[in-house]
Structure formats: structure tokens, C-alpha cells
Write a protein that holds these residues in place. Structure first.
Motif, PDB file in Angstrom:
ATOM      1  N   ALA A 194      -5.964  14.063  13.486  1.00 43.50           N
ATOM      2  CA  ALA A 194      -7.257  14.674  13.177  1.00 43.50           C
ATOM      3  C   ALA A 194      -7.242  15.417  11.846  1.00 43.50           C
ATOM      4  O   ALA A 194      -8.273  15.548  11.184  1.00 43.50           O
ATOM      5  CB  ALA A 194      -7.658  15.631  14.298  1.00 43.50           C
ATOM      6  N   LEU A 195      -6.058  15.886  11.435  1.00 39.76           N
ATOM      7  CA  LEU A 195      -5.936  16.632  10.176  1.00 39.76           C
ATOM      8  C   LEU A 195      -5.672  15.739   8.972  1.00 39.76           C
ATOM      9  O   LEU A 195      -5.691  16.205   7.829  1.00 39.76           O
ATOM     10  CB  LEU A 195      -4.788  17.652  10.288  1.00 39.76           C
ATOM     11  N   ALA A 196      -5.427  14.451   9.220  1.00 36.21           N
ATOM     12  CA  ALA A 196      -5.004  13.535   8.142  1.00 36.21           C
ATOM     13  C   ALA A 196      -6.175  13.100   7.270  1.00 36.21           C
ATOM     14  O   ALA A 196      -6.534  11.932   7.207  1.00 36.21           O
ATOM     15  CB  ALA A 196      -4.297  12.322   8.735  1.00 36.21           C
ATOM     16  N   SER A 197      -6.752  14.072   6.576  1.00 30.35           N
ATOM     17  CA  SER A 197      -7.866  13.774   5.673  1.00 30.35           C
ATOM     18  C   SER A 197      -7.310  13.382   4.307  1.00 30.35           C
ATOM     19  O   SER A 197      -6.102  13.378   4.098  1.00 30.35           O
ATOM     20  CB  SER A 197      -8.774  14.998   5.543  1.00 30.35           C
ATOM     21  N   ASN A 198      -8.200  13.097   3.377  1.00 28.03           N
ATOM     22  CA  ASN A 198      -7.773  12.675   2.036  1.00 28.03           C
ATOM     23  C   ASN A 198      -7.576  13.843   1.079  1.00 28.03           C
ATOM     24  O   ASN A 198      -7.551  13.662  -0.135  1.00 28.03           O
ATOM     25  CB  ASN A 198      -8.792  11.698   1.446  1.00 28.03           C
ATOM     26  N   THR A 199      -7.413  15.049   1.611  1.00 24.46           N
ATOM     27  CA  THR A 199      -7.244  16.218   0.751  1.00 24.46           C
ATOM     28  C   THR A 199      -5.774  16.404   0.389  1.00 24.46           C
ATOM     29  O   THR A 199      -4.880  15.932   1.083  1.00 24.46           O
ATOM     30  CB  THR A 199      -7.745  17.488   1.461  1.00 24.46           C
ATOM     31  N   ARG A 200      -5.541  17.122  -0.704  1.00 22.59           N
ATOM     32  CA  ARG A 200      -4.164  17.348  -1.176  1.00 22.59           C
ATOM     33  C   ARG A 200      -3.434  18.360  -0.297  1.00 22.59           C
ATOM     34  O   ARG A 200      -2.232  18.268  -0.098  1.00 22.59           O
ATOM     35  CB  ARG A 200      -4.212  17.845  -2.624  1.00 22.59           C
ATOM     36  N   ASP A 201      -4.163  19.335   0.210  1.00 20.84           N
ATOM     37  CA  ASP A 201      -3.583  20.355   1.087  1.00 20.84           C
ATOM     38  C   ASP A 201      -4.263  20.306   2.449  1.00 20.84           C
ATOM     39  O   ASP A 201      -5.485  20.178   2.533  1.00 20.84           O
ATOM     40  CB  ASP A 201      -3.736  21.756   0.483  1.00 20.84           C
ATOM     41  N   ASN A 213       0.843  -1.200   0.000  1.00 19.53           N
ATOM     42  CA  ASN A 213       0.000   0.000   0.000  1.00 19.53           C
ATOM     43  C   ASN A 213       0.873   1.244   0.000  1.00 19.53           C
ATOM     44  O   ASN A 213       1.954   1.252   0.608  1.00 19.53           O
ATOM     45  CB  ASN A 213      -0.905   0.034   1.234  1.00 19.53           C
ATOM     46  N   VAL A 214       0.391   2.269  -0.683  1.00 20.12           N
ATOM     47  CA  VAL A 214       1.058   3.575  -0.654  1.00 20.12           C
ATOM     48  C   VAL A 214       0.036   4.584  -0.145  1.00 20.12           C
ATOM     49  O   VAL A 214      -0.951   4.879  -0.829  1.00 20.12           O
ATOM     50  CB  VAL A 214       1.550   4.007  -2.052  1.00 20.12           C
ATOM     51  N   TYR A 215       0.254   5.068   1.085  1.00 23.96           N
ATOM     52  CA  TYR A 215      -0.668   6.063   1.643  1.00 23.96           C
ATOM     53  C   TYR A 215      -0.057   7.448   1.412  1.00 23.96           C
ATOM     54  O   TYR A 215       1.009   7.772   1.934  1.00 23.96           O
ATOM     55  CB  TYR A 215      -0.890   5.825   3.137  1.00 23.96           C
ATOM     56  N   ILE A 216      -0.723   8.245   0.593  1.00 24.12           N
ATOM     57  CA  ILE A 216      -0.224   9.568   0.228  1.00 24.12           C
ATOM     58  C   ILE A 216      -0.862  10.624   1.125  1.00 24.12           C
ATOM     59  O   ILE A 216      -2.091  10.754   1.172  1.00 24.12           O
ATOM     60  CB  ILE A 216      -0.535   9.884  -1.257  1.00 24.12           C
ATOM     61  N   THR A 217      -0.037  11.359   1.832  1.00 27.97           N
ATOM     62  CA  THR A 217      -0.549  12.416   2.707  1.00 27.97           C
ATOM     63  C   THR A 217      -0.634  13.734   1.944  1.00 27.97           C
ATOM     64  O   THR A 217       0.023  13.920   0.922  1.00 27.97           O
ATOM     65  CB  THR A 217       0.381  12.624   3.924  1.00 27.97           C
ATOM     66  N   GLY A 218      -1.439  14.633   2.468  1.00 31.15           N
ATOM     67  CA  GLY A 218      -1.498  15.980   1.915  1.00 31.15           C
ATOM     68  C   GLY A 218      -0.296  16.793   2.387  1.00 31.15           C
ATOM     69  O   GLY A 218       0.506  16.343   3.196  1.00 31.15           O
ATOM     70  N   LEU A 219      -0.191  17.993   1.866  1.00 25.28           N
ATOM     71  CA  LEU A 219       0.893  18.905   2.227  1.00 25.28           C
ATOM     72  C   LEU A 219       0.404  19.848   3.317  1.00 25.28           C
ATOM     73  O   LEU A 219      -0.631  20.495   3.166  1.00 25.28           O
ATOM     74  CB  LEU A 219       1.329  19.697   0.990  1.00 25.28           C
ATOM     75  N   ILE A 220       1.144  19.898   4.430  1.00 25.01           N
ATOM     76  CA  ILE A 220       0.775  20.805   5.530  1.00 25.01           C
ATOM     77  C   ILE A 220       1.053  22.249   5.118  1.00 25.01           C
ATOM     78  O   ILE A 220       2.179  22.598   4.760  1.00 25.01           O
ATOM     79  CB  ILE A 220       1.585  20.483   6.811  1.00 25.01           C
ATOM     80  N   ARG A 221       0.009  23.066   5.151  1.00 21.30           N
ATOM     81  CA  ARG A 221       0.148  24.494   4.831  1.00 21.30           C
ATOM     82  C   ARG A 221      -0.186  25.337   6.063  1.00 21.30           C
ATOM     83  O   ARG A 221      -0.711  24.811   7.039  1.00 21.30           O
ATOM     84  CB  ARG A 221      -0.767  24.864   3.667  1.00 21.30           C
ATOM     85  N   ASP A 222       0.121  26.613   6.005  1.00 17.46           N
ATOM     86  CA  ASP A 222      -0.143  27.460   7.165  1.00 17.46           C
ATOM     87  C   ASP A 222      -1.640  27.770   7.263  1.00 17.46           C
ATOM     88  O   ASP A 222      -2.442  27.303   6.450  1.00 17.46           O
ATOM     89  CB  ASP A 222       0.719  28.730   7.151  1.00 17.46           C
ATOM     90  N   ASN A 272       6.914  31.558   7.758  1.00 15.16           N
ATOM     91  CA  ASN A 272       5.704  30.968   8.333  1.00 15.16           C
ATOM     92  C   ASN A 272       5.909  29.522   8.790  1.00 15.16           C
ATOM     93  O   ASN A 272       4.957  28.787   9.007  1.00 15.16           O
ATOM     94  CB  ASN A 272       4.549  31.041   7.329  1.00 15.16           C
ATOM     95  N   VAL A 273       7.178  29.128   8.912  1.00 13.38           N
ATOM     96  CA  VAL A 273       7.495  27.774   9.364  1.00 13.38           C
ATOM     97  C   VAL A 273       7.287  27.664  10.871  1.00 13.38           C
ATOM     98  O   VAL A 273       7.599  28.600  11.617  1.00 13.38           O
ATOM     99  CB  VAL A 273       8.964  27.420   9.018  1.00 13.38           C
ATOM    100  N   ILE A 274       6.739  26.527  11.302  1.00 10.10           N
ATOM    101  CA  ILE A 274       6.632  26.249  12.739  1.00 10.10           C
ATOM    102  C   ILE A 274       7.394  24.959  13.013  1.00 10.10           C
ATOM    103  O   ILE A 274       7.122  23.929  12.394  1.00 10.10           O
ATOM    104  CB  ILE A 274       5.162  26.089  13.193  1.00 10.10           C
ATOM    105  N   LYS A 326      -1.090  28.791   2.750  1.00 12.45           N
ATOM    106  CA  LYS A 326       0.179  28.978   2.021  1.00 12.45           C
ATOM    107  C   LYS A 326       1.181  27.910   2.419  1.00 12.45           C
ATOM    108  O   LYS A 326       1.185  27.440   3.554  1.00 12.45           O
ATOM    109  CB  LYS A 326       0.763  30.366   2.321  1.00 12.45           C
ATOM    110  N   LYS A 327       2.043  27.564   1.462  1.00 15.69           N
ATOM    111  CA  LYS A 327       3.083  26.579   1.730  1.00 15.69           C
ATOM    112  C   LYS A 327       4.040  27.128   2.773  1.00 15.69           C
ATOM    113  O   LYS A 327       4.412  28.296   2.753  1.00 15.69           O
ATOM    114  CB  LYS A 327       3.852  26.256   0.433  1.00 15.69           C
ATOM    115  N   MET A 328       4.412  26.272   3.724  1.00 13.24           N
ATOM    116  CA  MET A 328       5.334  26.711   4.768  1.00 13.24           C
ATOM    117  C   MET A 328       6.761  26.724   4.215  1.00 13.24           C
ATOM    118  O   MET A 328       7.227  25.733   3.658  1.00 13.24           O
ATOM    119  CB  MET A 328       5.265  25.784   5.976  1.00 13.24           C
ATOM    120  N   SER A 329       7.438  27.852   4.371  1.00 15.99           N
ATOM    121  CA  SER A 329       8.835  27.944   3.943  1.00 15.99           C
ATOM    122  C   SER A 329       9.541  28.988   4.779  1.00 15.99           C
ATOM    123  O   SER A 329       8.921  29.951   5.259  1.00 15.99           O
ATOM    124  CB  SER A 329       8.933  28.311   2.463  1.00 15.99           C
ATOM    125  N   LYS A 330      10.844  28.802   4.945  1.00 12.48           N
ATOM    126  CA  LYS A 330      11.636  29.723   5.765  1.00 12.48           C
ATOM    127  C   LYS A 330      11.637  31.119   5.148  1.00 12.48           C
ATOM    128  O   LYS A 330      11.602  32.121   5.857  1.00 12.48           O
ATOM    129  CB  LYS A 330      13.062  29.196   5.921  1.00 12.48           C
TER     130      LYS A 330
END
Length: 955
Positions: A620-627, A540-549, A561-563, A553-557
């Protein structure tokens, strides 16, 4: 138990307890196994939100399957990260010593990296431990470990012997800052403002053209420096303005090279001038055109991004050629590309060959590794043929040997694999797996594990000089072998036999092409089962979404907005957080804006929440969404959830201190609340396990939260408190038995998601329950009992709950004190319902603060009462005796006016076009939701006011 839940006091010492006792290790039995390969994080980095999120998901699965008694193995390790590590160490050497890589020999530079690795690589593994990941640290691997290196060389050798690896001069994406080829997947395309120059190419004159009075073909280009490498002008054969020139020639400005005019549909009639210059050595589209027309290729750039002194000429096959001159005007030689552009345009203008220039938007390729502009470059590289490998890997997914979760990522995988090109596996770096190829003075190639082996195999004397290939392998090549090289391949180890193929891979969609597809291809080529059929690397390959702020927005240094996950676990002050976010910025001028945003977002810094709250939030945030949009408020909410569990458990421990636990049976005579909680928990186990088994961690977290907070704490414990205080010793004894059993079962159920708090509480509960084992980690996971279900008990208990909720709502709505004793009447009650009331009357009265419960056998004055029909029974409270109607009516009208003003205020805001246009979507949605809630409250208030007015009139 301590009065307050303080994760700092328990987490690190508890992790040491687990690790030192070897609880993370597999037991090597041949019973049912479960294995996960952790995607090895780069040694250059530290734990970021994406790592923490995915590793939490992996650990949930590992702990879940371990508690099911499976022989569980989680392979942990780090990646040498060729380019990223070399960049970092080069930068450090320059800052500390003012030296570059070229000031060292290859061996000395690599020694520098190993010294850095020794100091730095433990940082990320320490962070993983803080997350509570239960991986087998004794089997930790690094992708440059000796045994992994042996596997990498063996893979190269086997591919080469099967004619799947070859060397060829071909156009590649070249990073002139790092002086290496990079993958097209590592190229970032940016739209910028640029210029387009229109340049005249003189036509080689003859009688045909004199009649047409056309002396030049005009070509537009955004890269005028590449004209030094032009080998043709292309015209669309359907271009009636210019197709008459096809087959003739032009003179290439500055080099005076005569080049042909060719027919090719690549030249767009409606784009630019209709004529396209072809530079096969420095443009990917031109390369294809040149190959088709068998044009020569002229390389004019050096590897460090300058103009060569003498160009290199090759034929279309990439072989050295003498067809064209290697001349480059002296004034352009050794200039960097952008400086050469300026000088070339000046010279073109001086020659009268510059027709015009235009401002335009252009898309430029940048290296996401160094930030340099990518130059297409003709270089000699090593390639792996992928067509046959991809076919096998595609079939594995089509035949469901590998399943993508969610399934939509399967189409992404198939699309890329159906259009895959040969993989450029060489990199011009020093740090990495050096390609196991040796050359003699005649450039003969020898492949082997090492020079000694080669000399023995081919009988080469020590007097013959052998030189190893300078290039290293693409980092993804060694990563592609990860699932089996880390288990000991090419040796037939016990671990390889037990744990391969692995069960599931947890990864992000952004590396489906980089890593996942390549792992499938490489594994299925090298690893075979007992029947010699290709083995998949994972089922199985379980693909997670990308954690955004919080704004999506994408988190980047660079955005500030990185935590850091550890800052949420341990907490961080505002000043430290600002310092962390603004140090070493590539654009220091953003520092003030980042500081301002940080103060707004975290005015008091970040409060410590502990690891379990963070893990629960990730689940709780691990839904099937891309973001996946990060929400710090949810983290605070789950910190409160952990606190709720702690306090509830403390109540149980305090009230069962000297209780002698004994086993029981659901058939035993016991209170309705005890039978009900057993059935509710049993149903929760079923739903929870189904969620984990289908990788719906968000649903699992919701199920757990709902049962612990709403069912166990808010209902069952409140009933238990009454039973302990007022019931018979027999009922108290049975209730304490059930209480201990349910709490201990809850802890086992919740352990995979929140391991620290559950282990800590379980260590107390096990003493009461007389459990001898040392850790909750190795306890059995709760199982659903098909026999434990009684629909009637659930119906009866839910009826009682509805009555209690009705009474509580009346108190709130009518502003009646929570402790004021109320009379309650029930009308239209059947015999079974009467029995339920009689059996549980003391609980209902105590929990609802009732003066009495009376079953009416006759009609009552409905106009003077508040009633609710619940499951056919009229639940009645005589309202006249309970409140001062005039005072209550005045309060309600005042409240109604306040609500109306708020509704008007929000309506005006939502109708404001500027607000809708400029406000973030999240804020607009929040305001609309506020309006909906206020409208609901207003409707209820209006109903209460109307009812009070009616009662007053009828009195």
C-alpha cells in the motif's frame, strides 16, 4: 477454521510446507519465463525495513507470474561486503582477543572471517523466510562461492586482454582508518565549524619585486599540513594585483622548497587572498591543475594517516621523480595529521609567516564506512575504462531495451553515465576477490585463474617465484556480474539460456550508480545473444522510494528510530525495544533521548501483526514517490483487514459445510446480488492486474482492500446472510455456489500480497470446491472475462445500495435505533424500477429493517417527510411518527454547541504563529484536516436542526 485469526499459528509451518514440497523451484520448461535477481544483502547485516519492503515487492511479482503458469525463478543470495565485513570481524577480534588484523597472516585472518560467516550468514536468510519470500533456496548464491569467484576472475581476465583494465598511480579517496581506497560514492560530505589559516610564502627576491615592495604572497588554507607537499602557487591571469608575479617563484615554508608561481583561472580573484597553493598529491582540484601544468606530485602522508619521514616525489604522469627534495622536518615526522597541523601552525607562527586565522564553516569528506576523514592520496590502483561500456549501456536505455519505472530515474542514470570516469576497481583489503594478477621478481605481470594455470600457459618453472597481487576487487565489481554469474556464466548453462536477460530489477535510487549502471555495463560487455548482440541484464528497473520514519526522517540506528520488520511480525515488549535501540550506540549520550522517544511512540511496545499485514502495508505504501513515510497505524489497519478476511471466510466455511459445489453460468437464473458480485469481481480482476502489470502496487493494494472490505464483506455477505435465512432452497443453493466461487477467487487474487492467510483459508475452501491440487501457489491467477459485463445490473444494484445507504444515514442523523422498523415510500417509480424493487424487496426490507415498502401513485405531504431523490425516484420516510422532535432538537443543539467549541479551539491553535512555526508539519496538517471535518459535521447538524424546526412549525 479457528475462531480467531492468529498468524503465529500458521506462518512458519506453512512456509516449511511450501519449501519442502519444492513449490519455489522453477520447472525448467522452455515456455514463458519470469526471472528476478534479488539484490544480494550484505552478510554483515540483518533484515531492515528497506530489505523487507523491496523483497515483499519482488515476492508479489514472483507469486503473481508463477500463478500465471510461467517458469518462474527468483535468484537469492548474499554479498560478501568486503569493507563492511572486514570492519566487523576486526572489531570482534579486538573485543574478544585484544588483537588487530596485523597480528594475523592474511590466510589466518580470512579463515577467521569464514568462520564468522558460517555462524552469521544464516541470520538474514531466516529473516527472509519469515517474510514469506518464495525464492529458490537450493540455488542460493554467495558472492565468494567458488563458481562466482571463477566468473569474477574470468571477467577481469577478459577486460585486461581487451586493454580495458590498467594500473596507474592516481589521486584517490583514501580511508586512513581502513587503509584502503574507497569510492567517491562512499564519501559523505559534512559541514562543520573549522579554521582557516593565512600563511605567508616568501617571494624569491629580485629587482622587479623590490620595486613593488611586496615580500610575500599570502595563501589561505584549512589544511596547513599539506604545505609540506606544495609544488606551486596559482594566480588568476586576470588578477591585476598579483599577475605581475606569474612566472616567478616563492619559498614553501618549513621545507624551503622553491616552487613556481603559475597562471591558472582555478584561482578565484574574489575568493580568499586570490593566491592558491597547489598540492597535487593531496587535493583533487590541485591534481587537475598540476596535471595540466605538468607539476610534480609530492606525497607526504602514510597510509595510516601520518606524516611520512621521507616524502615521495612523482612527475605529473605518476612516475618516480628526483626533481624535488624528499625532505620533511624531523619534528613533524610520524605525527598523525591533526597533531601535525597543530605543530606546523606553531612553527609557522614562530617564523613570523602566520598572518592571521579565521573561524569558518568548512565541508569535510568523511568515509561512510569507517567515519574517518578522507584524505586525497596518491596511490597505485587498478582501473576499468568505462567510456565505451557506458556508451553501450546508455543506448540500451535510450532505445528502450531497459525501462526505468518511474521514468524520472532515467534522467538520473543518463546524467551519471554521460559524466562517468574510469572506475577504480581495486581495494586494499584482505576479504574479497583477490585480483588475479601475479608478478615475478622483475615485476612482469601475468593474468590468469590461478598460479598453476599461469605457470603452464607461460612455461614458468617452479623455481621462479610468483607473487599474487595483494589488492582485492571492489565489492561492486563482483556484484556487477550478479545477473549472469549467478546463472552459471562463463559456462553456457541451462539457467543462463532460460532466464537471461532477467525481467525486472527491484532496487533503490541510492544505488543506481553503485550497482545498476555497472550491472548494465558489465552484462552488455560479457553476455551476448545468439546473433552476438549485447544482452541487457534486465528489461525493467523498478526503483522504490526510501522508507523513512513517521516524521519523514531517515531510519538509522544512531537516531534510534529503526524498526526491525520481525518485531512488527512477532511483536516486541517496550523494554526489549528500548534495549535493542540503545545497545551499541556510537554516541551513548543519545540513549536517554532515544528511550524517551520510544516510550512516546510505543508505550506498550509493538503488537504482533503477522507477516501478511506487514506485506500488505508495504504494498500500500509502494507509491512512485522518492520518500515513503512509515505509518504504524496503517499496519494496525491492515492487521484488521486480515482479521476481516478471516472472519468472512469463516462465515463462508461454516455456512457451506455440506454444500455440493457445481459449476454455473452467468446466464443462469439467479438473484441480482449474485450477478452483481460476479461482475464487480470481474472488474476488480481487470484493475488489479493492470496495477500489478504497471508496478503500481499501492493501487493494487487499494483495489483489493476496497473489494474485500467494502464490496464483499460489507455488502455481499450481508445480503447472503439474508438469502440463507429467508430464501428458497434453489436461491440458497445458487447463492452458496457463487459465495464459494467468489471467496476462492479472492484468495487467488490476494495470494501474491498476503500469501499465508490466503493459503490457510484456501486449504479449507478447496475441500468444499473439490479441488485436488495441494497449494494455492500453483493455482491459476484470476483472468478478466470480457464477456462478463452488464452495465444495467451494476446500475440497478447501485440504485438499491444508494437507497439502503440513505436509510442508514437517516437512522444515524436522527438518532433512530438500527432495529426500529421504518416505513418506506417510493414516488415517481418507472416500471423497470418497480420490477427491481419487487424482485429484491425481501433483501431491501431485511437489510434496512423496514416495516414496509410502498410505491406511491399520488402526491404526499412532503413537509412532514424526509426525502432523497435517487436516480429520479423520490425515496420518502415520514419522520413525524419516528421521533420525539423536541428531544431530538435538544440533542442536536447540544451536539452543535460542542462542535462549535471544538472548531473555535482548533481555529485559535492554527492562527497561533508559534504553533505554526514550531509544530511538526504533520501535526499542523492533522489539525487543519480536523477543522475541515468539524466544519462538515457542523453544516449537517445545522441542516438537521433547521429541518426539525420547519417540521414542528408546519405541524
Amino acid at each position: 477454521m479457528e475462531k480467531n485469526y492468529n498468524p503465529k499459528n500458521i506462518e512458519e509451518s506453512l512456509y516449511d510446507f511450501w519449501e519442502k514440497n519444492g513449490y519455489f523451484k522453477p520447472n525448467n520448461s522452455e515456455k514463458s519465463t519470469f526471472c528476478i535477481m534479488m539484490p544480494p544483502p550484505n552478510i554483515t547485516g540483518s533484515l531492515h525495513m528497506g530489505h523487507a519492503f523491496q523483497q515483499t515487492i519482488m515476492d508479489i511479482l514472483i507469486r503473481y507470474h508463477r500463478m500465471q503458469g510461467k517458469n518462474t525463478f527468483w535468484q537469492v543470495g548474499t554479498d560478501h561486503a568486503g569493507i563492511a565485513t572486514q570492519i566487523l570481524v576486526e572489531r570482534q577480534i579486538f573485543l574478544e582477543e585484544k588483537k588487530t588484523k596485523k597480528d594475523y597472516s592474511r590466510d589466518d585472518f580470512i579463515k577467521k572471517i569464514w568462520a564468522w560467516k558460517k555462524k552469521s550468514s544464516c541470520i538474514i536468510t531466516k529473516q527472509m523466510r519469515r517474510l514469506g519470500i518464495s525464492a529458490d533456496w537450493d540455488h542460493e548464491k554467495f558472492t565468494l562461492d567458488p563458481d562466482i569467484s571463477t566468473a569474477v576472475r574470468e571477467a577481469f581476465i577478459l577486460f585486461y586482454k581487451s586493454n580495458l583494465i590498467y594500473q596507474k598511480k592516481r589521486l584517490v579517496h583514501w580511508d586512513s582508518k581502513l587503509e584502503t581506497v574507497i569510492s567517491d560514492l562512499e564519501v559523505e560530505h559534512r559541514l562543520i565549524k573549522g579554521k582557516k589559516w593565512f600563511i605567508r610564502y616568501p617571494i624569491v627576491q629580485n629587482n622587479v619585486f623590490l620595486k613593488n615592495k611586496i615580500k610575500f604572497l599570502v595563501v589561505s588554507t584549512t589544511r596547513p599540513e599539506t604545505l609540506l607537499g606544495d609544488t606551486a602557487i596559482a594566480i588568476n591571469p586576470e588578477n591585476y594585483k598579483y599577475n605581475k608575479f606569474i612566472g616567478q617563484s616563492v619559498i614553501c615554508p618549513l621545507t624551503n622548497r622553491v616552487i613556481p608561481i603559475i597562471a591558472d583561472k582555478y584561482a578565484d580573484i574574489d575568493k580568499g587572498t586570490g593566491c592558491v597553493k597547489i598540492t597535487p598529491a593531496h587535493d583533487f582540484n590541485d591534481y587537475k591543475v598540476g596535471f595540466y601544468h605538468k607539476l610534480p606530485m609530492i606525497n607526504i602522508f602514510t597510509f595510516d594517516g601520518r606524516i611520512k619521514s621521507i616524502s615521495e616525489v612523482y612527475n605529473y604522469k605518476g612516475e618516480k621523480s628526483n626533481k624535488y627534495s624528499t625532505f620533511i622536518p624531523h619534528k613533524f615526522q610520524k605525527l598523525d595529521i591533526l597533531s601535525a597541523r597543530v605543530e606546523i601552525i606553531k612553527e609557522i607562527d614562530n617564523l613570523g609567516l602566520l598572518e592571521k586565522k579565521e573561524e569558518c564553516n568548512i565541508t569535510l569528506p568523511y568515509s561512510n564506512r569507517s567515519g574517518a576523514i578522507i584524505q586525497p592520496m596518491l596511490t597505485n590502483q587498478w582501473y576499468l575504462k568505462t567510456a565505451q561500456l557506458a556508451k553501450v549501456a546508455l543506448n540500451a536505455v535510450k532505445n528502450k531495451k531497459i525501462k526505468f519505472i518511474p521514468p524520472q530515474y532515467e534522467s538520473m542514470y543518463k546524467s551519471w553515465m554521460n559524466n562517468i570516469e574510469d572506475w577504480c576497481i581495486s581495494r586494499q583489503l584482505w576479504w574479497g576477490h583477490r585480483i588475479p594478477v601475479w608478478y615475478d621478481s622483475k615485476k612482469n605481470i601475468y593474468i590468469g585463474q590461478n598460479e598453476k594455470e599461469i605457470r603452464q600457459k607461460y612455461s614458468i618453472s617452479e623455481n621462479t617465484l610468483l607473487t599474487q597481487e595483494n589488492d582485492v576487487l571492489d565489492t561492486w565489481f563482483s556484484s556487477g556480474l550478479w545477473t549472469f554469474s549467478s546463472l552459471g556464466w562463463p559456462k553456457k548453462t541451462t539457467f543462463l539460456k532460460l532466464f537471461h536477460p532477467t525481467n525486472v530489477l527491484i532496487s533503490g535510487f541510492d544505488i543506481i550508480f553503485f550497482w545498476i549502471a555497472r550491472m548494465i555495463m558489465l552484462t552488455m560487455y560479457f553476455v551476448k545473444d545468439e546473433k552476438n548482440n549485447p544482452e541487457v541484464p534486465f528489461k525493467n528497473v523498478y526503483i522504490t522510494g526510501l522508507i523513512r520514519d513517521e516524521y519523514g526522517k531517515k531510519m538509522s540506528k544512531s537516531k534510534g528510530n529503526v524498526i526491525d520488520p520481525l518485531d512488527m511480525i512477532d511483536g516486541i515488549s517496550l523494554n526489549e525495544l528500548i534495549k535493542k535501540r540503545t545497545s551499541n550506540l556510537l554516541k551513548p549520550d543519545l540513549s536517554n533521548e532515544i528511550t524517551k522517544n520510544t516510550i512516546k511512540q510505543f508505550p506498550k511496545g509493538i503488537q504482533s501483526t503477522g507477516t501478511d499485514a506487514l506485506r500488505f502495508t508495504f504494498s500500500a505504501l509502494a507509491s512512485n514517490t522518492r520518500d515513503i513515510q512509515w505509518d504504524i497505524n496503517r499496519l494496525k489497519g491492515y492487521r484488521n483487514f486480515c482479521n476481516k478476511l478471516w472472519n468472512a471466510s469463516r462465515f463462508v466455511v461454516m455456512n457451506t459445510k455440506n454444500h455440493i459445489f457445481s459449476e454455473f453460468n452467468i446466464q443462469d437464473k439467479m438473484l441480482l446480488i449474485n450477478k452483481w458480485i460476479l461482475i464487480e469481481f470481474n472488474n476488480t480482476v481487470k484493475l488489479y492486474r493492470e496495477s500489478l502489470d504497471t508496478y503500481r502496487f499501492d493501487i493494487a493494494a487499494h483495489i483489493l482492500y476496497d473489494f474485500i472490505w467494502n464490496v464483499f464483506c460489507d455488502w455481499y455477505l450481508e445480503f447472503v446472510k439474508i438469502v440463507i435465512k429467508t430464501s428458497s432452497s434453489k436461491d440458497v443453493y445458487f447463492t452458496k455456489n457463487i459465495l464459494i466461487y467468489i471467496l476462492e477467487s479472492i484468495l487467488r487474487l490476494a495470494h501474491p500480497i498476503i500469501p499465508f492467510i490466503t493459503e490457510t483459508i484456501w486449504q479449507r475452501i478447496k475441500l468444499i470446491k473439490n479441488i485436488q491440487e495441494k497449494t494455492i501457489m500453483l493455482q491459476s491467477f484470476p483472468e478478466y472475462n470480457h464477456a462478463l459485463f452488464d452495465k444495467k445490473i451494476l446500475i440497478n444494484m447501485n440504485w438499491i445500495k444508494k437507497i439502503i445507504i440513505f436509510i442508514r444515514n437517516i437512522r444515524i442523523n436522527m438518532n433512530i435505533s438500527s432495529t426500529k422498523l421504518l416505513p418506506l415510500f417510493l414516488y415517481n417509480v418507472n416500471s423497470e424500477q418497480e420490477m427491481i424493487i419487487q424482485e429484491n424487496i425481501f433483501l431491501i426490507k431485511k437489510i434496512s429493517f423496514l416495516e414496509s415498502i410502498t410505491i406511491l401513485l399520488y402526491e404526499y405531504k412532503k413537509d412532514l417527510c424526509i426525502k432523497e431523490i435517487i436516480d429520479g425516484v423520490e425515496i420518502v420516510i415520514p419522520i413525524l411518527k419516528l421521533i420525539d422532535k423536541e428531544v431530538e432538537l435538544k440533542r442536536l443543539k447540544k451536539e452543535e454547541k460542542k462542535i462549535q467549541l471544538n472548531i473555535l479551539k482548533i481555529k485559535n491553535k492554527i492562527l497561533n504563529k508559534d504553533f505554526l512555526y514550531y509544530a511538526p508539519q504533520k501535526i499542523v496538517i492533522q489539525e487543519k484536516n480536523k477543522l475541515l471535518k468539524l466544519n462538515e459535521i457542523h453544516i449537517k447538524l445545522s441542516e438537521q436542526i433547521k429541518m426539525l424546526i420547519n417540521i414542528s412549525h408546519k405541524k
